[in-house]
Design an enzyme around this catalytic site. Sequence first.
Site, short mmCIF file in Angstrom:
data_model
loop_
_atom_site.label_atom_id
_atom_site.label_comp_id
_atom_site.label_asym_id
_atom_site.label_seq_id
_atom_site.Cartn_x
_atom_site.Cartn_y
_atom_site.Cartn_z
N THR A 1 8.12 0.25 2.75
CA THR A 1 8.42 1.68 2.47
C THR A 1 9.65 2.05 1.53
O THR A 1 9.70 2.80 0.72
CB THR A 1 8.46 2.54 3.81
OG1 THR A 1 7.13 2.53 4.46
CG2 THR A 1 8.77 3.86 3.49
N LEU B 1 3.74 6.80 -2.01
CA LEU B 1 5.18 6.90 -2.65
C LEU B 1 5.24 7.29 -3.85
O LEU B 1 6.26 7.59 -4.53
CB LEU B 1 5.87 5.93 -2.06
CG LEU B 1 6.16 6.37 -0.48
CD1 LEU B 1 6.91 5.11 0.14
CD2 LEU B 1 7.35 7.50 -0.62
N PHE C 1 0.67 -1.10 0.04
CA PHE C 1 -0.04 -0.04 -0.19
C PHE C 1 0.74 1.23 -0.01
O PHE C 1 0.41 2.32 -0.27
CB PHE C 1 -1.08 0.14 1.24
CG PHE C 1 -0.51 0.61 2.31
CD1 PHE C 1 0.20 0.01 3.41
CD2 PHE C 1 -0.77 2.13 2.71
CE1 PHE C 1 0.89 0.78 4.75
CE2 PHE C 1 -0.29 2.61 3.81
CZ PHE C 1 0.46 2.05 4.67
N LYS C 2 2.08 1.33 0.44
CA LYS C 2 3.11 2.51 0.31
C LYS C 2 3.12 3.10 -0.95
O LYS C 2 3.45 4.16 -0.98
CB LYS C 2 4.39 2.02 0.82
CG LYS C 2 4.57 1.21 2.06
CD LYS C 2 3.94 1.88 3.27
CE LYS C 2 4.60 1.62 4.66
NZ LYS C 2 3.90 0.32 5.10
N ASP C 3 3.08 2.24 -2.02
CA ASP C 3 2.83 2.89 -3.45
C ASP C 3 1.78 4.10 -3.52
O ASP C 3 2.01 4.88 -4.37
CB ASP C 3 2.53 1.76 -4.49
CG ASP C 3 3.68 0.67 -4.81
OD1 ASP C 3 4.92 1.39 -4.62
OD2 ASP C 3 3.61 -0.30 -5.02
#
Length: 498
Positions: A147, A117, A112-114
């Site tokens: 991350t 980011l 989900f960091k995408d």
Amino acid sequence: MFYTSTRDNSVRVTASKAITDGISPDGGLYIPVEIPALSADELKALCDADYKERAKKVLGLYLTDFSKDELDYCVEGAYKEGKFSSEKVAPVVKLHDNVSILELFKGPTCAFKDMALQILPYLLTVSAKKNLKDKEIVILVATSGDTGKAALEGFKDVDGTRILVFYPVDGVSPMQKLQMTTQEGNNVGVCAIKGNFDDAQTGVKSIFTNKEILKRFEENNLVFSSANSINWGRLAPQIVYYISAYCDMVNNGSVKFGEKINIVVPTGNFGNILAAYFAKEMGLPVNKLICASNANRVLTDFIQSGTYNRNRDFYTTVSPSMDILISSNLERLLYILCGRDADVINDWFSQLGDKGVYTVSDDVNAKIKELFVAGCCDDALTKETINETYNDYDYLADTHTAVAINVCNKYIEETGDMTPVVIASTASPFKFSKAVLGAVETDAKDYDDEFSTVAALEELSSLKAPEQLSALKGKEVRFDKVASKEDMAKVVFDMLGI
Ligand SMILES: *Cc1c(COP(=O)(O)O)cnc(C)c1O
């Protein structure tokens, strides 16, 4: 819209300044002076919009010193076709009856960091143009696995930036490690740390505020920023997908417009669930925010008791991205709930620094309990949940998502609350193939090689592993350095050649 610091109420900066700095010089976190409202009419209009339009609307309420063109450029670039494997970017799928899953792992690194980011490099470079003159930005990242890779992928070859990632040497999955050590790009660096995630995060924070290091940076025309969720530029894009999920649930009939939902979030640093809290405060119809932890249950205990105590054993679990004892973003929530009193926050957080423990006031604890429900589960229950979810609903959940599903099931069982639920699914199961395979097939063979495990999981589930993970097979390892935590500053200097 201005931003202040959780440790100094007199701070007033623009959104672009908050994003450029990453962290306030007083050590506090930037936070909007007030939470903007999204009216019911505006929400209704977003139901007819696509993800990019939803993002432009929501981000526009927070990033008010970005021009419309600048915001369009950031959103269009980040979520352009082909970057996410779903045209909906963050699709909602139905698990059963009143439970839906918000799939946040369709981006380039399968976590989900995408979601944040992919857009942060755009937000940061636009912000830097407004606030810095021709300085090169150095992004330092401490990662519990996801991350780091998402930041590397977002910032690789972005002009005017360098990025260096630290990860705990034994604290990430084999796939996460391979993703990072094989990273391409001419402005990237990766280094393992002998220690856990909290050591890496503490090390990075102390580099940010070390006067001598800052002076050396100044002399070399360099400036630090952060891609961790202490940066507001990480938080704001995460608010978007909760609003987007609500719209999708209205559109597919899971909720009636205006009806409340519960949101369940597998939590580590408290960033993702804080974004859900902001969505609620903006006016999204939300009943309970359900905070799910693994065996590192510091947040469960805190939400239930009002005492935050990090003096406890640290467990390495099958959901490594949640192996955290210091949840940075809690500071933002507490700042708001204590009536935006920076003195109170300074007091609590200096106690956390000195003794590793603080207790919030009864009033704040009561407010937390009104908003949040907390629960946790260990590795055995996580695996059991993966197994049951697969067998009962034909849904293959990753280890982090499974923690949330487990806590959600327990909540529904205990309370009988039939409010429609959305569970944030934070990673592809193929990122944690060994644990997921072992959970679904209890007598699964133990392969030494990650890609044999992936192949076995593909065969078992009849799903295809994401291309970007399969493509790591045989890729050259570029970064194999392991440093002690005391040497982190030196690693930074070496990478930058200063
Ligand atoms: C980072 C991460 C989490 C925890 O999110 P926070 O915002 O740190 O609470 C959960 N699951 C996965 C897969 C992650 O990468």
